[in-house]
Design a protein around this motif. Structure first.
Motif, PDB file in Angstrom:
ATOM      1  N   ILE A 191       4.723  -7.958   1.896  1.00 45.37           N
ATOM      2  CA  ILE A 191       4.592  -6.758   2.730  1.00 45.37           C
ATOM      3  C   ILE A 191       3.931  -5.627   1.961  1.00 45.37           C
ATOM      4  O   ILE A 191       3.098  -4.887   2.497  1.00 45.37           O
ATOM      5  N   GLY A 192       4.283  -5.500   0.687  1.00 45.05           N
ATOM      6  CA  GLY A 192       3.808  -4.358  -0.086  1.00 45.05           C
ATOM      7  C   GLY A 192       2.588  -4.592  -0.931  1.00 45.05           C
ATOM      8  O   GLY A 192       1.747  -3.693  -1.080  1.00 45.05           O
TER       9      GLY A 192
ATOM     10  N   LYS B  59      -3.658  -1.144   0.969  1.00 41.34           N
ATOM     11  CA  LYS B  59      -2.895  -0.324   1.904  1.00 41.34           C
ATOM     12  C   LYS B  59      -3.527  -0.313   3.284  1.00 41.34           C
ATOM     13  O   LYS B  59      -2.840  -0.322   4.304  1.00 41.34           O
TER      14      LYS B  59
ATOM     15  N   ASN C 262      -3.580  -5.190   5.130  1.00 43.72           N
ATOM     16  CA  ASN C 262      -2.537  -6.111   4.695  1.00 43.72           C
ATOM     17  C   ASN C 262      -1.988  -6.798   5.948  1.00 43.72           C
ATOM     18  O   ASN C 262      -1.198  -6.225   6.708  1.00 43.72           O
TER      19      ASN C 262
ATOM     20  N   HIS D  36       1.887  -7.155   6.229  1.00 49.27           N
ATOM     21  CA  HIS D  36       2.497  -5.895   6.645  1.00 49.27           C
ATOM     22  C   HIS D  36       2.425  -5.765   8.166  1.00 49.27           C
ATOM     23  O   HIS D  36       3.404  -5.378   8.825  1.00 49.27           O
ATOM     24  N   ASP D  37       1.274  -6.101   8.730  1.00 47.00           N
ATOM     25  CA  ASP D  37       1.071  -5.950  10.169  1.00 47.00           C
ATOM     26  C   ASP D  37       1.988  -6.873  10.978  1.00 47.00           C
ATOM     27  O   ASP D  37       2.419  -6.521  12.082  1.00 47.00           O
TER      28      ASP D  37
ATOM     29  N   ALA E 129       8.210  -1.594   6.927  1.00 46.70           N
ATOM     30  CA  ALA E 129       7.010  -2.124   6.288  1.00 46.70           C
ATOM     31  C   ALA E 129       6.224  -1.017   5.583  1.00 46.70           C
ATOM     32  O   ALA E 129       5.720  -1.214   4.469  1.00 46.70           O
ATOM     33  N   ASP E 130       6.110   0.147   6.221  1.00 49.71           N
ATOM     34  CA  ASP E 130       5.392   1.270   5.600  1.00 49.71           C
ATOM     35  C   ASP E 130       6.087   1.716   4.314  1.00 49.71           C
ATOM     36  O   ASP E 130       5.428   1.988   3.298  1.00 49.71           O
TER      37      ASP E 130
ATOM     38  N   GLN F 273       5.677  -0.908   1.534  1.00 53.02           N
ATOM     39  CA  GLN F 273       4.310  -0.882   1.005  1.00 53.02           C
ATOM     40  C   GLN F 273       4.095   0.329   0.098  1.00 53.02           C
ATOM     41  O   GLN F 273       3.513   0.217  -0.991  1.00 53.02           O
TER      42      GLN F 273
END
Length: 341
Positions: free
Chosen positions: A249-250, A255, A258, A261-262, A273-274, A277
């Protein structure tokens, strides 16, 4: 659902006990065993080496990175492994991401869907061996335009064992999932969750509905990598999975781009997730790991006591997933197989 065994890609070296685990998977009646590659070990060599000790289990790549090889080179490896395994090979392909494609392979990343479409088309032509392979596309030309002008359309010297080898596509975004349904024989999801089933069904149906689609949902395979840990303490089991989730995720991507992450953002964990990251890219990996709630792990994994796992398995059996791909050593596979039976 069928069970598969996912060896993954190597870290510093070959995973200890891999051959024993592959043999155990076959003994337990697993349907398939899979290898992977990142920017270290390749996917084909370990599959051939360990697969040589088996006789029934299917041998798949999850995944071969398309930018690492030309489509004809990938088709050559697929033809070879299919012969050596007696027709047990499954070719799993993936586009990877721009950091690896451009940073490691030195290849352009834009338009991955269009590139994938051309790539798969060429691989199928090589394996079918009906005629010399030609292709005049945006990304691949066979024979090459320009150059010496001496390029010649060829077909493989090796006659295929099968006129078609199953091709699965790794995909996370809806457009890529739809492409898998349209042009491939299976889909390899990562971080699948039953709560995302309706979303992915829609993406798959989009692909199945296209004019030249090869399958319908009824004969299409979905082999999902799902962590399964049999343990009395749910929180402790989750703690073993969270570092890997934090990495993907990170840190597995920039940034701004990814795909992992999505996936979690679409699942309803956008804020988490934000935060993960942000912490991970700032070098605060332990804090990023701690920011992952156990509920997120439980949404994408089967963890806890055997009774809990069997109860939650019912949710997975109602999804599009046809095969659960498990990880672990030989003893872990035995415990998980018992818990899922």
């Amino acid at each position: 659902m069928k069970l598969g065994y996912h060896l993954g890609y190597w870290s510093a070296g070959p995973p200890p006990g891999a051959l024993d685990a592959v043999k155990r998977a076959e003994e337990l009646g697993f349907d398939s065993v899979w290898t992977a590659e990142g920017y270290g070990s390749d996917a084909f060599t370990p599959l051939a080496w360990w697969g040589a000790a088996t006789s029934r289990i299917r041998l798949g790549t999850n995944i071969v990175q398309m930018s690492a090889r030309t489509p004809t080179a990938t088709a050559m490896s697929a033809l070879t492994l299919d012969h050596l395994s007696g027709g047990r090979f499954v070719l799993g392909l993936g586009a990877s991401g721009p950091q690896v494609v451009e940073g490691w392979y030195g290849q352009p990343y834009p338009k991955p869907l269009a590139r994938t479409r051309e790539y798969v088309d060429i691989v199928r032509k090589v394996i079918a061996r009906r005629e010399p392979v030609t292709h005049d596309g945006e990304f691949f030309q066979l024979p090459l335009k320009g150059g010496t002008g001496l390029g010649k359309a060829l077909k493989p010297t090796v006659h295929p064992l099968r006129p078609e080898i199953p091709i699965f596509l790794a995909a996370e975004g809806p457009k890529n999932v739809a492409l898998a349904a349209e042009i491939c024989d299976g889909w390899l999801p990562l971080f699948f969750s039953p709560r995302s089933d309706a979303f992915y069904r829609g993406a798959l149906q989009e692909g199945f509905g296209r004019p030249n689609a090869r399958h319908t949902l009824s004969d299409f395979e979905v082999a999902a990598s799902v962590p399964v840990l049999v343990h009395d303490d749910v929180e402790e089991a989750a703690s073993w999975i969270k570092p890997s989730l934090a990495l993907y995720i990170g840190g597995m991507g920039a940034k701004s781009v990814n795909f992992h992450h999505d996936v979690f953002a679409r699942m309803g964990y956008a804020d988490v997730a934000d935060k993960v990251q942000e912490l991970y890219l700032a070098g605060r990996k332990d804090e990023a790991t701690a920011a992952i709630p156990t509920s997120l792990v439980e949404d994408t994994s089967l963890i806890g006591p055997a009774a809990k796992i069997r109860e939650e398995l019912a949710r997975w059996e109602e999804t599009v997933v046809t095969t659960l791909l498990l990880r672990g050593d030989a003893d872990t596979l035995s415990k998980v197989a018992a818990a899922l039976s």
